[in-house]
Design an enzyme around this catalytic site. Structure first.
Site, mmCIF file in Angstrom:
data_model
loop_
_atom_site.group_PDB
_atom_site.id
_atom_site.type_symbol
_atom_site.label_atom_id
_atom_site.label_comp_id
_atom_site.label_asym_id
_atom_site.label_seq_id
_atom_site.Cartn_x
_atom_site.Cartn_y
_atom_site.Cartn_z
ATOM 1 N N ARG A 44 7.181 0.084 7.703
ATOM 2 C CA ARG A 44 6.291 1.173 8.134
ATOM 3 C C ARG A 44 5.137 0.592 8.945
ATOM 4 N NH1 ARG A 44 7.600 2.944 2.777
ATOM 5 N NH2 ARG A 44 5.672 2.064 1.932
ATOM 6 N N LYS A 134 -7.919 14.404 9.651
ATOM 7 C CA LYS A 134 -6.993 15.521 9.863
ATOM 8 C C LYS A 134 -6.587 16.158 8.546
ATOM 9 C CE LYS A 134 -2.669 15.980 9.977
ATOM 10 N NZ LYS A 134 -1.219 15.789 10.115
ATOM 11 N N GLU A 175 -6.080 21.816 11.316
ATOM 12 C CA GLU A 175 -4.688 22.106 11.681
ATOM 13 C C GLU A 175 -4.098 23.236 10.836
ATOM 14 O OE1 GLU A 175 -2.047 18.725 11.495
ATOM 15 O OE2 GLU A 175 -0.307 19.877 12.109
ATOM 16 N N LYS A 217 -6.144 22.097 15.908
ATOM 17 C CA LYS A 217 -4.765 21.647 16.152
ATOM 18 C C LYS A 217 -3.816 22.762 15.715
ATOM 19 C CE LYS A 217 -1.469 17.992 14.964
ATOM 20 N NZ LYS A 217 -1.267 16.565 14.782
#
Ligand code: 5MM
Length: 330
Positions: A44, A134, A175, A217
């Site tokens: 990752r 976020k 978002e 977003k």
């Protein structure tokens, strides 16, 4: 607050967008496995370093959203991710929600969690070098959903998150995602997206969130993936901008998610969006529409690292051109 405004303006620099590379460990592991790559922490890390160090990425990307694991990892030379991307001219962001979980009281709908220890985590992330954060709320269109309960609970959580971010000096990406899953038409998506945005705006206002220091977003307004007809970019742009026009001019900017659209279609829709006049800039904060082709090109093979990067840059450049179209037309 001034700092948040300056950071948000830098994130929305003309022709630049935001790369969403913040898949949780579970999601990233699944995507690696789907590409026959062993889902280890090192793979990752390597994959995110491959993306972030693509040559010239900062020409079109102002910020990259990471998850907790990546933000605390380092490039191969030992430089922590936030500092490494900073040296490349890119701001580091952090996904701070802990995921959408079944919401007690609501049948099958979710509430995005992560508020409890948020101030302490934001302080830690700021110390590590994150400039923005976020939080994603998810809404599913069904015959009875999203309910008012889901809309209001998630809108309140988004606003509490945004206020906490601004207090900590981090720009919140807000978002609210209305999913593409379903057979609904574009008009239904438009109405639901409008209802969700109205609730989010109201909650942001109640908590005195400075709109000039946030980035919205949203999903593009688009028909469900099980709907027979595919709307044209012009139809998507017209419906999306119509919904967004309710946001005050003070908003720092809008950076769309891709939501599972075909990568080229997401770019075409963003391009069509730029032909509409709006008081705030419109750009991209795509995840899958940028990284899926790159992951397929790389396939975990060190010899194909530059193929992965070239494939990422190909999509990034196309979207950077779309995002910069309005400035270029002036
Ligand atoms: C990168 O995926 C993000 C979240 O992943 P998890 O579900 O594993 O937490 C996701 O929030 C993403 O940032 C946005 O949905 C935008 O991604 P897309 O692919 O829709 O542009």
């Amino acid at each position: 607050m001034t700092n948040c405004r300056q950071i948000a303006a830098a994130m929305m620099a003309p022709g630049k967008g935001i790369l969403a590379a913040d898949e949780s460990i579970a999601t990233m592991s699944k995507r690696l496995k789907d590409n026959r790559v062993e889902p280890t922490a090192e793979n990752r890390r390597y994959y995110r370093e491959m993306l972030a160090s693509a040559p010239g990425l900062s020409d079109d990307i102002s910020g990259i959203i990471f998850c907790d694991e990546t933000l605390k990892q380092s490039f191969s030379d030992g430089t922590p991710f936030p500092q490494a991307v900073g040296e490349l001219g890119i701001l580091a962001g952090i996904k701070v929600d802990t995921g959408a979980k079944a919401c007690p009281g609501l049948d099958g709908e979710t509430i995005t969690e992560g508020l409890d220890d948020l101030p302490a985590r934001l302080a830690e992330y700021a110390k590590l070098g994150a400039a923005f954060a976020k939080w994603r709320a998810v809404f599913t269109i069904g015959s009875e959903t999203p309910t008012q309960g889901a809309i209001r609970s998630n809108a309140n959580a988004l606003a509490r998150y945004a206020a906490a971010c601004q207090q900590a000096g981090l720009v919140p990406i807000v978002e609210p995602e209305v999913l593409m899953d379903g057979s609904h038409n574009l008009a239904v998506c438009r109405d639901v997206t409008e209802e969700v945005h109205t609730a989010v705006r109201a909650e942001l206002g109640l908590l005195n969130v400075d709109l000039a220091g946030i980035i919205l977003k949203p999903n593009m307004v688009i028909e469900g993936d099980g709907h027979g007809r595919v709307s044209s970019p012009e139809e998507v742009a017209e419906a999306t901008v119509t919904v967004l026009r309710s946001w005050p001019g003070a908003l720092a900017g809008v950076a769309f998610l891709s939501g599972g659209q075909d990568p080229e279609r997401a770019t075409d829709n963003l391009t069509a969006m730029q032909r509409h006049s709006t008081p705030w800039p419109l750009t991209f904060s795509f995840g899958r529409a940028l990284v899926s082709p790159a992951l397929s090109a790389w396939q975990g093979d060190p010899d194909r690292r530059s193929d992965g990067q070239a494939t990422l840059l190909n999509r990034v450049k196309a979207n950077g051109a779309a995002a910069g179209l309005r400035a270029a037309l002036r």
